[in-house]
Design an enzyme around this catalytic site. Sequence first.
Site, PDB file in Angstrom:
ATOM      1  N   HIS A 181       4.842  -7.387  -0.075  1.00 41.20           N
ATOM      2  CA  HIS A 181       4.572  -8.519  -0.912  1.00 41.20           C
ATOM      3  C   HIS A 181       5.042  -8.654  -2.467  1.00 41.20           C
ATOM      4  O   HIS A 181       5.842  -7.725  -2.800  1.00 41.20           O
ATOM      5  CB  HIS A 181       3.140  -8.838  -1.255  1.00 41.20           C
ATOM      6  CG  HIS A 181       2.247  -8.716   0.143  1.00 41.20           C
ATOM      7  ND1 HIS A 181       1.598  -9.791   0.763  1.00 41.20           N
ATOM      8  CD2 HIS A 181       2.152  -7.732   1.172  1.00 41.20           C
ATOM      9  CE1 HIS A 181       1.079  -9.585   1.896  1.00 41.20           C
ATOM     10  NE2 HIS A 181       1.303  -8.249   2.020  1.00 41.20           N
ATOM     11  N   ASP A 223       0.979  -1.086  -0.006  1.00 38.94           N
ATOM     12  CA  ASP A 223      -0.021   0.062  -0.092  1.00 38.94           C
ATOM     13  C   ASP A 223       0.868   1.286   0.158  1.00 38.94           C
ATOM     14  O   ASP A 223       1.807   1.369   0.925  1.00 38.94           O
ATOM     15  CB  ASP A 223      -0.992   0.081   1.466  1.00 38.94           C
ATOM     16  CG  ASP A 223      -1.978  -0.953   1.347  1.00 38.94           C
ATOM     17  OD1 ASP A 223      -1.850  -1.848   0.313  1.00 38.94           O
ATOM     18  OD2 ASP A 223      -2.681  -0.884   2.200  1.00 38.94           O
ATOM     19  N   SER A 244       8.016   3.866   4.952  1.00 37.90           N
ATOM     20  CA  SER A 244       9.482   3.797   4.122  1.00 37.90           C
ATOM     21  C   SER A 244       9.019   4.015   2.691  1.00 37.90           C
ATOM     22  O   SER A 244       8.023   4.171   2.240  1.00 37.90           O
ATOM     23  CB  SER A 244      10.227   2.548   4.659  1.00 37.90           C
ATOM     24  OG  SER A 244      11.680   2.834   4.111  1.00 37.90           O
TER      25      SER A 244
END
Length: 260
Positions: A142, A86, A226
Amino acid sequence: MIQGLYRLLIELTNGRWSSGLLKRFARSPVSRFVIPSFARIYQLNQKEMEKELAEYPTLHDLFVRTLKKDARKIDLNADTVVSPVDAVLEDVGPIKETSEILVKEKTYSIGEMLGDEDILSKYLNGTYMILYLSPSHYHRIHSPVNGTVTKQWQLGSKSYPVNKWGLKYGRRTLSKNYRVITEVKTNYGHVAIVKVGAMFVNSIETTHKGSELVKGGEIAYFSFGSTVVLLFEKDIFQMDKTIHTPHDLKMGERLGILIK
């Protein structure tokens, strides 16, 4: 003047002692008292969390939260590349023959980012994408593709801000920060997943087992907001025409396709 002041503040707040204090606080039971205000200020979507807000014992546990099953839809078409996180897609562009990329009017070196001349050669004239995670985002990372890990390595020590201000006023943040790099071989060519540490907290925890990556499968997590940089070999990636910058993304959302 603004640039100099910003850099001074970064240096003062990014030392070992300040990083250590933040880490200890975020992992301490006392930090649970700031969880409600943190969730409110950053407008966390509590409906998609695997746990109720009161069930997180520390702020760190909230940072690295997992989501309910099926909270994210993964584009599973064989040739697609999906967002590994995200995030906000901050920038996308070509990697020059010199290994340079231009981000927020500043030049960065992919060679310095990777720290490996042999691996760098694969990505010259390829494509880069920069995905920024704020403290409000889901922090699990992911795999954007199906493939086999050919190498994984760490570089850097301190970490400076990687938001738009850090990219504009910081010094070589993307190529100097602490980072964990995973190179993946796909049926179309190589993709590098560069996980870049953020201000205060360098922790990037790898969670995948073995060398085979499945698109949408968890591979790591950040302990704070980050950035992830994706690098593609020359002529193997075509970005989706509906995507622009800046662009809000959810993990699993299609970024483009791999081509032969």
